[in-house]
Structures are given as structure tokens and as C-alpha cells.
Motif scaffolding. Sequence first.
Motif, PDB file in Angstrom:
ATOM      1  N   LYS A 527     -38.066 -38.382  95.007  1.00 15.50           N
ATOM      2  CA  LYS A 527     -37.778 -37.632  93.772  1.00 15.50           C
ATOM      3  C   LYS A 527     -37.796 -38.569  92.537  1.00 15.50           C
ATOM      4  CE  LYS A 527     -35.754 -34.447  91.122  1.00 15.50           C
ATOM      5  NZ  LYS A 527     -36.500 -33.332  90.601  1.00 15.50           N
ATOM      6  N   VAL A 528     -37.123 -39.736  92.695  1.00 19.68           N
ATOM      7  CA  VAL A 528     -37.074 -40.692  91.581  1.00 19.68           C
ATOM      8  C   VAL A 528     -38.499 -41.159  91.246  1.00 19.68           C
ATOM      9  CG1 VAL A 528     -36.207 -42.950  90.817  1.00 19.68           C
ATOM     10  CG2 VAL A 528     -34.734 -41.442  92.145  1.00 19.68           C
ATOM     11  N   ASP A 530     -41.318 -39.572  91.716  1.00 20.49           N
ATOM     12  CA  ASP A 530     -42.053 -38.514  91.008  1.00 20.49           C
ATOM     13  C   ASP A 530     -41.651 -38.479  89.542  1.00 20.49           C
ATOM     14  OD1 ASP A 530     -43.370 -37.858  93.232  1.00 20.49           O
ATOM     15  OD2 ASP A 530     -42.113 -36.131  93.771  1.00 20.49           O
ATOM     16  N   SER A 531     -40.339 -38.643  89.342  1.00 21.73           N
ATOM     17  CA  SER A 531     -39.830 -38.541  87.977  1.00 21.73           C
ATOM     18  C   SER A 531     -40.339 -39.691  87.092  1.00 21.73           C
ATOM     19  CB  SER A 531     -38.299 -38.521  88.058  1.00 21.73           C
ATOM     20  OG  SER A 531     -37.748 -38.729  86.829  1.00 21.73           O
ATOM     21  N   LEU A 532     -40.557 -40.854  87.713  1.00 21.32           N
ATOM     22  CA  LEU A 532     -40.979 -42.025  86.929  1.00 21.32           C
ATOM     23  C   LEU A 532     -42.450 -42.376  87.139  1.00 21.32           C
ATOM     24  CD1 LEU A 532     -37.922 -44.415  87.568  1.00 21.32           C
ATOM     25  CD2 LEU A 532     -38.386 -43.138  85.483  1.00 21.32           C
ATOM     26  N   LYS A 533     -43.221 -41.405  87.620  1.00 20.81           N
ATOM     27  CA  LYS A 533     -44.584 -41.768  88.048  1.00 20.81           C
ATOM     28  C   LYS A 533     -45.462 -42.352  86.926  1.00 20.81           C
ATOM     29  CE  LYS A 533     -46.692 -37.129  87.939  1.00 20.81           C
ATOM     30  NZ  LYS A 533     -45.608 -36.464  87.195  1.00 20.81           N
ATOM     31  N   GLN A 602     -32.943 -29.401  92.312  1.00 17.95           N
ATOM     32  CA  GLN A 602     -33.544 -29.256  90.979  1.00 17.95           C
ATOM     33  C   GLN A 602     -32.675 -29.856  89.870  1.00 17.95           C
ATOM     34  OE1 GLN A 602     -36.552 -28.357  91.055  1.00 17.95           O
ATOM     35  NE2 GLN A 602     -36.344 -27.784  93.220  1.00 17.95           N
ATOM     36  N   SER A 604     -31.311 -31.569  87.014  1.00 15.22           N
ATOM     37  CA  SER A 604     -32.083 -32.375  86.049  1.00 15.22           C
ATOM     38  C   SER A 604     -31.442 -33.747  85.820  1.00 15.22           C
ATOM     39  CB  SER A 604     -32.194 -31.630  84.727  1.00 15.22           C
ATOM     40  OG  SER A 604     -30.906 -31.504  84.176  1.00 15.22           O
ATOM     41  N   ASN A 607     -33.356 -36.796  87.106  1.00 13.91           N
ATOM     42  CA  ASN A 607     -34.396 -37.354  86.229  1.00 13.91           C
ATOM     43  C   ASN A 607     -33.779 -38.259  85.167  1.00 13.91           C
ATOM     44  OD1 ASN A 607     -36.253 -35.905  87.623  1.00 13.91           O
ATOM     45  ND2 ASN A 607     -36.249 -34.171  86.194  1.00 13.91           N
ATOM     46  N   ASP A 608     -32.649 -37.800  84.612  1.00 13.75           N
ATOM     47  CA  ASP A 608     -31.980 -38.611  83.585  1.00 13.75           C
ATOM     48  C   ASP A 608     -31.525 -39.951  84.170  1.00 13.75           C
ATOM     49  OD1 ASP A 608     -32.370 -36.555  81.893  1.00 13.75           O
ATOM     50  OD2 ASP A 608     -30.291 -35.817  81.923  1.00 13.75           O
ATOM     51  N   ALA A 610     -32.666 -41.465  86.783  1.00  9.48           N
ATOM     52  CA  ALA A 610     -33.838 -42.285  87.121  1.00  9.48           C
ATOM     53  C   ALA A 610     -34.316 -43.024  85.871  1.00  9.48           C
ATOM     54  CB  ALA A 610     -34.957 -41.408  87.671  1.00  9.48           C
TER      55      ALA A 610
END
Length: 643
Positions: A527-528, A530-533, A602, A604, A607-608, A610
Motif C-alpha cells: 500500500k505504501v 503504491d502511494s509513493l510510486k 481505504q 487515507s 497515504n499521509d 507514507a
Amino acid sequence: MATEKKEFKTEVQQLLDLVIHSLYSNKDIFLRELISNGSDAIDRLRFKALSNKELVRDDPEFRIKLHVDNEAKTLRIEDNGIGMTRDELEANIGTIARSGTRQFMEELKKGKVKNNPELIGQFGVGFYSAFMVADKVTLKTRHAGSDESWTWESSGGGTYEISEGDRDKRGTEITLHLNESSRDYIVEFRLRQIIKKYSDFVEYPVVMDIIRDETPVDDEGKPKEGAEKQTTINEETLNSMKAIWMRPKSEVKKEEYNEFYKHISHDYTDPLKTIHYSAEGKIEFKALLYLPSKAPFDMFQQEGTRHGIHLYVKRIFIMDNCEALLPRYLRFAKGVVESNDLPLNVSREILQEDAIIKKIEKSVTTKILSELKSMMKKSGEDYITFYREFGKVLKEGVEVDQSNKEKIKDLLLFESSKTEPGKYVSLKEYTDRMAIDQEEIYYLTGNSRSTVENSPHLEVFKKKDIEVLFMIEPVDEFILASFGEYEKKKLKSIAQGDINLGTEEEKKLADEKKKEASGKYKKLIKKVQDSLKDDVKEVRLSDRLTDSASCLVTDDGDMNPQMERIFAAMNQPVPETKRILELNPKHPVIETMNKLFTDDKQNSKINDYAALLYDQALLTEGISIKDPARFTRLISDLMVQAK
Ligand code: ADP
């Protein structure tokens, strides 16, 4: 042409104001500067005359002459050197601010120069020292081979004047209208004293008419009875013109070596080391080399090597700063080399290819390196002084001089995780004290001691008490690429690739733990990632972190950010490289994130968080983050949530 009145460039004007009003502690040096300019001008002419004898036919005896006028209170310094064309006069004196002007003024303002006006020569603005002693300076010049002459005059205010001149022979004369407090510069004794002190070894005679009122003597040297006093004028040479490098070492005093160094280097401090030797055998030459104790202000600029090694052939000055005699990485050395084996009509281009010069260069290089080695052994403090000033330059040798690479490696010093700031360890000391089972020499690159010292990459090394070298100078990046091994040990960046520390057993245990954690956090990591790809190449669990939550690692074979910055600074294309974000499985934040994620895939906040972990990793390396506003907002949100 009528007289043209011109304004000094602002910088020159400011410089002049400072020279006139601030420099007063050692005014004597104006004479050294002007004589030195005269001697340089003769050098240039003499070299040119090797291929065009016509230039010197009318006045073949090179010399610098001092004229005093007791009535007018003037001192005139005259040389029969190459002189200046009008364009040169404009360019050199007054109009175009030379690169040294600004730097010299900065040093002046900082107060560094006030008690050291000697610095003026080092900045290439020596001519202006005339204004320390004169209210008005009149310069007349005629370029060798030209039938035009020019007069330049200034009272140090905002302007100077140039007009057609009346000098009837080649060369330059500078008349100083001495100011109130400098009238003693017309006293013969004072002039003799200053010349002896600062310009004794100038190669050309510095002469002066000595006027005496004397009673004529008879054959036995007794005054003739009843004879009236007569005025006699004898031109005397005030300097000994000794070529110091030709004299036996045992006969040269330290002060003489030091003064000569100041003369050729335009430096004002004593040299750190003097190396005087002669080579005998197939090729013969004499060398007098110096290692300065301070780097010139422009060491890293193109002009930084203006006063390098002077080359003489059969007692004739051929050129200063003979680059072919020294590899670039030894460009801090100054001095003189004289060889009788070279032809007189050499040029810079020919020299680069000349076999004899190459041999001399090899010998000079070996000599300097071996002197440095013995200095390192015998007087560590001196070596450290040298290294602080010139280590950066010397290091370049690792990359460019294959034949001396190993010798240079032995001369390198680095700060490390086990030295105090500003203290060094050599590679030998490092390898001597590393544990028997340590297979590599560890290092970390960064912008400064404090960044690397606090780097998360260092954590596990601190814990295991393993020393890591700090490579904190831009040049380190360059030498690392070609460094190879030291005593059969490879160099390994602790911020690149994998790290495997400890005994076989410890490694096995660590592997098992990692596997376990990887299983547990697998989905979170995905997940991390994907978020920072857009920012990172990969996200993975770390072996090197003990306290911090995250760090960035460069993949093997990729370019690290320090190198990227160097390339960017050189306007070179920088390939886009993404790094690997490592997370510390032992850090509570990972567990917190995992919990949030397991509860709500999900959420959010993942994402923050990460983004925050990524930004933190950048910040600890001293690298700026992409979106500081977002970073601040996220931190503020977290602060509000904290109870
Ligand atoms: P530097 O000598 O360090 O270059 P100066 O301010 O003393 O700096 O002189 C500036 C330039 O003016 C010199 O580089 C040289 O080109 C020219 N110059 C000064 N004095 C003379 C001279 N006596 N004869 C010919 N050119 C001179």
C-alpha cells in the motif's frame, strides 16, 4: 589624441578607497609589488625576444631603475620590460575589475587584510598598493616594438586619465608623488633596506643612482690636499640577484627561502614546507618547491593556479605557472624548476608533449608525494594543516593518477563516526582497528558532518560499534567511483544496497525475523509503495535502522543524490533515479499504520503517513522536500490529534 578622462569601475574605486584609508601597517610592500611587476614585464619580454631579437636590440641590458627626486618628493620605478599597449593599459589598470578585486575587498572588509596588506599581491591587484604611499600616480608605458606611448594618471579619486605619452623607450615607469606620511621612501637607506628584504632575489638588477659629495682621493686613497668636494653619481645595484635554487641547500637560510616563496607565489604567509633538490643522471634539473600553509582564495577557480611552478632553461625564465610540470592534483605546489636539457624556444603546447618535461613531472610528483608521506609520519600536525587546506585537491589524484593511486590513498584522511568533528582517521588506521571479520570499509556520503552523523543509516553501525568513514566533500563522490580497494578491502556505502552485519548466526537470526515481519507487513508495504510510486523505486523493511522510522537507500549501481547534485551543478544531464524507502519494522509507527490499514484498507491516513515517512527520510539527509506546505499541514493535523 587629447587627454581622456575616465571613471574607475566601481569596484576598483571602492578598492582604492580602502587601500588609501585602511592599509597602513606595512606600506613597504608597495615597492615589492611594483618591482615584481617590472620583473614580470622583463620576463615576458625576454621570452618574446628569444624569437625576435629586434625587440631588445636598442636596450639589451634588462634592469629596473629607481629614481628619486628630493625636490618634487617623488619616487619613480622604471623597467625596460615589455610595456603595455593602450588596450592593455586600459584592461589592466583601472577599467576592468579583475576577479581578485572583489574578493580582496571582502577580505578587507572582514578586517583580515588590515594588518596584512601583503595580501594585495595574492589577489592580483598589487599595482593599487602604490596608492598607499602616493597622492598621485603617473604611469608611462611603451610596448616593446611599438612607436606609441601612453600616460596614465590618477589621484585615486573616482577618475583616471589616459593620454598620448612621451616615453621614448620601451618599458614602464611609475612615478609616485609621495604622500605626507610616506616621504621617507626617497631616502636611499630606506630603499636599500626594503629591496634587500623583499626583492633581493629578483633576477634583474634593481639599480639606483647613488649621489655622493666627495673629496677626490689620490692613488693611495687619501683625500687630495686642497681639493674641492665633487659630486659623483654611481649607478649601484641594490639586490644580489641570487638564483636561490642554484645555491647549495646548506647555504640558504630559512628566511631567504621564505622570502623567495613570497616573491614567486604572491602569498604573504610563510610556506609550510620547502623542498629543494637536484636531480642528477639522465636528465638533470634543479627544483625548489614549496607547499603553502594556506590555500589561495581562488584555489578552485580557473585562476587558482596563476602562480604555480616557474620554468627556467639555462638561467632564462621561460614561463610562470608551467602546468606541464605538475599534475593538476598537486596544483597547490609553488616553486621553480630549472633544466638545461630543454630547448629555449619551448611553448606551452610543445611542453605538454615533451618527453623530458614528462620525466621531470614524474620526478617532481614522486618527490612531493614522498615528502607528504614523511610529513604525515613525522609531523602529524603539519600534515593536518596541509590536509585541511589542500586535501580536497590531493584527493583528485586518486581518480587521475593511476600510477600513484596507492600512494595517494595512503595520504588520505577522513572524519569518521569514531573521530571528533574536525579530527581525522587515515585508511591505514581504519583498517588496522577494524574487527577481523569486517570485510569492507564502510562509508557514508553527505553534505556535512552533522548530516551524516545524525543519519539514520548510521544507527545499526553505532549499535554494533563499527566505524564508518564520513565522506562529506563533493570530490569524495568522484574518487569513490574509481577508488577500488584498500588493502584488499572494498569500500561500501552504508546508504546503498543491502547491509549484512554480524556473525553467520546473527545474520541467520536477523533473516528469520525479517521474513516474519515481511509476512506481517506485506500488504501495508504494498500500500505504501503504491502511494509513493512516483517518488520511490521500492519500499522494503530495513536492516539498518534501530531508532528512526524510515530512511532512503540508493540501489546498487544507481546514482546517489550527492552525485546528482554535482552533475546538476556542472550542467550535466542527470538521469532520473528513484531510491528505495526502507521502513523500520521495530518502530511503533509501522505497527500503528498496520493497525489503521487492517481496520480500514481505504483509510487515507496511510497515504499521509507514507508521505511523512518519505519526507522525514529526505529531511534527515538535508535534502529539501517537494511539498513543504503539505508536510507542515500534515504535521499540524497530527499535533491537533495528539492529546
Ligand atoms: P598582478 O601583477 O598580480 O597581475 P597588478 O595589479 O600588480 O596585478 O597588475 C595588473 C596587470 O598590469 C599585470 O598583470 C600586468 O599585465 C600589468 N602591469 C602592471 N605593471 C606592469 C609593468 N611594469 N609592465 C607591464 N605591465 C604591467
